[in-house]
Design a protein around this motif. Structure first.
Motif, PDB file in Angstrom:
ATOM      1  N   LYS A  11       0.820  -1.215   0.000  1.00  0.00           N
ATOM      2  CA  LYS A  11       0.000   0.000   0.000  1.00  0.00           C
ATOM      3  C   LYS A  11       0.861   1.276   0.000  1.00  0.00           C
ATOM      4  O   LYS A  11       2.061   1.232   0.295  1.00  0.00           O
ATOM      5  CB  LYS A  11      -0.927  -0.023   1.228  1.00  0.00           C
ATOM      6  CG  LYS A  11      -1.998  -1.124   1.173  1.00  0.00           C
ATOM      7  CD  LYS A  11      -2.965  -0.976   2.357  1.00  0.00           C
ATOM      8  CE  LYS A  11      -4.059  -2.016   2.306  1.00  0.00           C
ATOM      9  NZ  LYS A  11      -5.023  -1.838   3.440  1.00  0.00           N
ATOM     10  N   TYR A  51     -12.504  -2.007  -3.618  1.00  0.00           N
ATOM     11  CA  TYR A  51     -12.989  -2.094  -2.236  1.00  0.00           C
ATOM     12  C   TYR A  51     -14.519  -1.947  -2.161  1.00  0.00           C
ATOM     13  O   TYR A  51     -15.031  -1.597  -1.095  1.00  0.00           O
ATOM     14  CB  TYR A  51     -12.308  -1.039  -1.371  1.00  0.00           C
ATOM     15  CG  TYR A  51     -10.933  -1.449  -0.860  1.00  0.00           C
ATOM     16  CD1 TYR A  51     -10.779  -2.582  -0.055  1.00  0.00           C
ATOM     17  CD2 TYR A  51      -9.796  -0.703  -1.142  1.00  0.00           C
ATOM     18  CE1 TYR A  51      -9.536  -2.960   0.434  1.00  0.00           C
ATOM     19  CE2 TYR A  51      -8.546  -1.070  -0.652  1.00  0.00           C
ATOM     20  CZ  TYR A  51      -8.424  -2.198   0.132  1.00  0.00           C
ATOM     21  OH  TYR A  51      -7.188  -2.564   0.629  1.00  0.00           O
ATOM     22  N   HIS A  54     -16.682  -2.859   0.786  1.00  0.00           N
ATOM     23  CA  HIS A  54     -16.660  -2.037   2.002  1.00  0.00           C
ATOM     24  C   HIS A  54     -17.379  -0.705   1.823  1.00  0.00           C
ATOM     25  O   HIS A  54     -17.268   0.181   2.669  1.00  0.00           O
ATOM     26  CB  HIS A  54     -15.213  -1.747   2.422  1.00  0.00           C
ATOM     27  CG  HIS A  54     -14.442  -2.961   2.826  1.00  0.00           C
ATOM     28  ND1 HIS A  54     -14.857  -3.810   3.820  1.00  0.00           N
ATOM     29  CD2 HIS A  54     -13.263  -3.476   2.370  1.00  0.00           C
ATOM     30  CE1 HIS A  54     -13.979  -4.795   3.960  1.00  0.00           C
ATOM     31  NE2 HIS A  54     -13.008  -4.625   3.085  1.00  0.00           N
ATOM     32  N   ARG A  87      -1.997 -14.251   4.418  1.00  0.00           N
ATOM     33  CA  ARG A  87      -2.715 -13.600   5.528  1.00  0.00           C
ATOM     34  C   ARG A  87      -1.928 -13.736   6.831  1.00  0.00           C
ATOM     35  O   ARG A  87      -1.918 -12.823   7.661  1.00  0.00           O
ATOM     36  CB  ARG A  87      -4.127 -14.208   5.693  1.00  0.00           C
ATOM     37  CG  ARG A  87      -5.084 -13.973   4.537  1.00  0.00           C
ATOM     38  CD  ARG A  87      -5.473 -12.534   4.305  1.00  0.00           C
ATOM     39  NE  ARG A  87      -5.972 -11.863   5.480  1.00  0.00           N
ATOM     40  CZ  ARG A  87      -6.633 -10.705   5.462  1.00  0.00           C
ATOM     41  NH1 ARG A  87      -6.909 -10.105   4.301  1.00  0.00           N
ATOM     42  NH2 ARG A  87      -7.013 -10.126   6.563  1.00  0.00           N
ATOM     43  N   ALA A  92      -2.723  -9.280  11.633  1.00  0.00           N
ATOM     44  CA  ALA A  92      -4.084  -8.768  11.817  1.00  0.00           C
ATOM     45  C   ALA A  92      -4.246  -7.385  11.187  1.00  0.00           C
ATOM     46  O   ALA A  92      -3.287  -6.608  11.100  1.00  0.00           O
ATOM     47  CB  ALA A  92      -4.405  -8.694  13.303  1.00  0.00           C
ATOM     48  N   THR A  93      -5.488  -7.082  10.766  1.00  0.00           N
ATOM     49  CA  THR A  93      -5.810  -5.807  10.117  1.00  0.00           C
ATOM     50  C   THR A  93      -5.322  -4.620  10.952  1.00  0.00           C
ATOM     51  O   THR A  93      -4.707  -3.692  10.421  1.00  0.00           O
ATOM     52  CB  THR A  93      -7.337  -5.699   9.907  1.00  0.00           C
ATOM     53  OG1 THR A  93      -7.772  -6.848   9.176  1.00  0.00           O
ATOM     54  CG2 THR A  93      -7.703  -4.432   9.159  1.00  0.00           C
ATOM     55  N   ASN A  94      -5.618  -4.648  12.242  1.00  0.00           N
ATOM     56  CA  ASN A  94      -5.167  -3.594  13.156  1.00  0.00           C
ATOM     57  C   ASN A  94      -3.776  -3.977  13.685  1.00  0.00           C
ATOM     58  O   ASN A  94      -3.640  -4.994  14.359  1.00  0.00           O
ATOM     59  CB  ASN A  94      -6.164  -3.463  14.306  1.00  0.00           C
ATOM     60  CG  ASN A  94      -5.817  -2.303  15.223  1.00  0.00           C
ATOM     61  OD1 ASN A  94      -4.677  -1.828  15.232  1.00  0.00           O
ATOM     62  ND2 ASN A  94      -6.788  -1.845  15.988  1.00  0.00           N
ATOM     63  N   ARG A 104       2.461  -6.318   9.251  1.00  0.00           N
ATOM     64  CA  ARG A 104       1.720  -5.219   9.874  1.00  0.00           C
ATOM     65  C   ARG A 104       2.274  -4.873  11.258  1.00  0.00           C
ATOM     66  O   ARG A 104       2.286  -3.694  11.640  1.00  0.00           O
ATOM     67  CB  ARG A 104       0.230  -5.556   9.905  1.00  0.00           C
ATOM     68  CG  ARG A 104      -0.397  -5.377   8.507  1.00  0.00           C
ATOM     69  CD  ARG A 104      -1.763  -5.974   8.410  1.00  0.00           C
ATOM     70  NE  ARG A 104      -2.494  -5.491   7.226  1.00  0.00           N
ATOM     71  CZ  ARG A 104      -3.646  -5.998   6.830  1.00  0.00           C
ATOM     72  NH1 ARG A 104      -4.216  -6.999   7.500  1.00  0.00           N
ATOM     73  NH2 ARG A 104      -4.254  -5.518   5.757  1.00  0.00           N
ATOM     74  N   VAL A 111      -4.630   1.213  11.669  1.00  0.00           N
ATOM     75  CA  VAL A 111      -5.547   0.235  11.060  1.00  0.00           C
ATOM     76  C   VAL A 111      -5.821   0.576   9.594  1.00  0.00           C
ATOM     77  O   VAL A 111      -5.994  -0.324   8.766  1.00  0.00           O
ATOM     78  CB  VAL A 111      -6.845   0.087  11.878  1.00  0.00           C
ATOM     79  CG1 VAL A 111      -7.622   1.389  11.940  1.00  0.00           C
ATOM     80  CG2 VAL A 111      -7.719  -1.031  11.340  1.00  0.00           C
ATOM     81  N   ASN A 114      -2.124   0.264   6.819  1.00  0.00           N
ATOM     82  CA  ASN A 114      -1.583  -0.983   7.368  1.00  0.00           C
ATOM     83  C   ASN A 114      -0.725  -1.747   6.356  1.00  0.00           C
ATOM     84  O   ASN A 114      -0.585  -2.965   6.443  1.00  0.00           O
ATOM     85  CB  ASN A 114      -2.705  -1.838   7.963  1.00  0.00           C
ATOM     86  CG  ASN A 114      -3.778  -2.188   6.957  1.00  0.00           C
ATOM     87  OD1 ASN A 114      -3.659  -1.868   5.775  1.00  0.00           O
ATOM     88  ND2 ASN A 114      -4.815  -2.864   7.408  1.00  0.00           N
ATOM     89  N   HIS A 117      -2.313  -5.281   1.494  1.00  0.00           N
ATOM     90  CA  HIS A 117      -3.591  -5.950   1.275  1.00  0.00           C
ATOM     91  C   HIS A 117      -3.297  -7.385   0.863  1.00  0.00           C
ATOM     92  O   HIS A 117      -2.323  -7.638   0.155  1.00  0.00           O
ATOM     93  CB  HIS A 117      -4.389  -5.279   0.143  1.00  0.00           C
ATOM     94  CG  HIS A 117      -5.537  -6.138  -0.329  1.00  0.00           C
ATOM     95  ND1 HIS A 117      -6.753  -6.120   0.290  1.00  0.00           N
ATOM     96  CD2 HIS A 117      -5.603  -7.096  -1.300  1.00  0.00           C
ATOM     97  CE1 HIS A 117      -7.545  -7.018  -0.302  1.00  0.00           C
ATOM     98  NE2 HIS A 117      -6.870  -7.622  -1.263  1.00  0.00           N
ATOM     99  N   ASP A 120      -8.589 -12.774   0.831  1.00  0.00           N
ATOM    100  CA  ASP A 120      -8.997 -13.528   2.017  1.00  0.00           C
ATOM    101  C   ASP A 120      -9.573 -14.911   1.720  1.00  0.00           C
ATOM    102  O   ASP A 120      -9.897 -15.647   2.647  1.00  0.00           O
ATOM    103  CB  ASP A 120      -9.990 -12.706   2.855  1.00  0.00           C
ATOM    104  CG  ASP A 120     -11.236 -12.300   2.088  1.00  0.00           C
ATOM    105  OD1 ASP A 120     -11.463 -12.816   0.968  1.00  0.00           O
ATOM    106  OD2 ASP A 120     -11.990 -11.459   2.617  1.00  0.00           O
TER     107      ASP A 120
END
Ligand code: DAT
Ligand code: MG
Length: 140
Positions: A11, A51, A54, A87, A92-94, A104, A111, A114, A117, A120
């Protein structure tokens, strides 16, 4: 475990901080092979489409702004169990919840920013690869 392909984005926050190589090294060390890779500056339409799942979430606008703020690196990663493995390497995302040694945990700023990407599930991996790559750009 089956040989799989997954989709990854390094990112803007990570590309800006010159972390492309360190992040790719994490994938390679875990046995994931980049079989397609390009640096792009995402358009607003691409970010909103990518995205779209979302779009009703409160952070959607901020997420799109962050993804188009500066260039990203998109990749297809191949390896045994690549989707889950990626993954795990991401964490974790956060980042506050991310395990030691994950991308991460080491590199994420928040968050939202991060650093990576990753797809999933098998269905989203196939869709996301097609969203950014044509077949002739993937060299397995
Ligand atoms: P992931 O990227 O781990 O698959 P996700 O699919 O739930 O996470 O969310 C996509 C991205 O949206 C995530 O990487 C960062 C952003 N995001 C998620 N939850 C957020 C929140 N509570 N606040 C701000 N940004 C968030
Ligand atoms: Mg996700």
């Amino acid at each position: 475990m089956a040989l799989e392909r997954t989709f990854s984005i390094i990112k803007p926050d990570a590309v800006r901080r010159n972390l492309i190589g360190k992040i790719v090294a994490k994938f390679e060390e875990a046995g994931l092979r980049p079989i397609a890779m390009k640096k792009i500056h995402m358009t607003r339409a691409q970010a909103e489409g990518f995205y779209a799942v979302h779009k009703e979430r409160p952070f959607f606008g901020e997420l799109v702004e962050q993804m188009i703020a500066s260039p990203v690196v998109v990749q297809v990663l191949e390896g045994e169990g690549a989707i889950l493995k990626n993954r795990e390497i991401m964490g974790a995302t956060n980042p506050a919840n991310a395990a030691e040694g994950t991308i991460r945990k080491e590199f994420a700023l928040s968050v939202g920013e991060n650093s990576v990407h990753g797809s999933d599930a098998p269905e989203t991996a196939a869709e996301e690869i097609k969203f950014f790559f044509s077949d002739d750009e993937i060299v397995g």
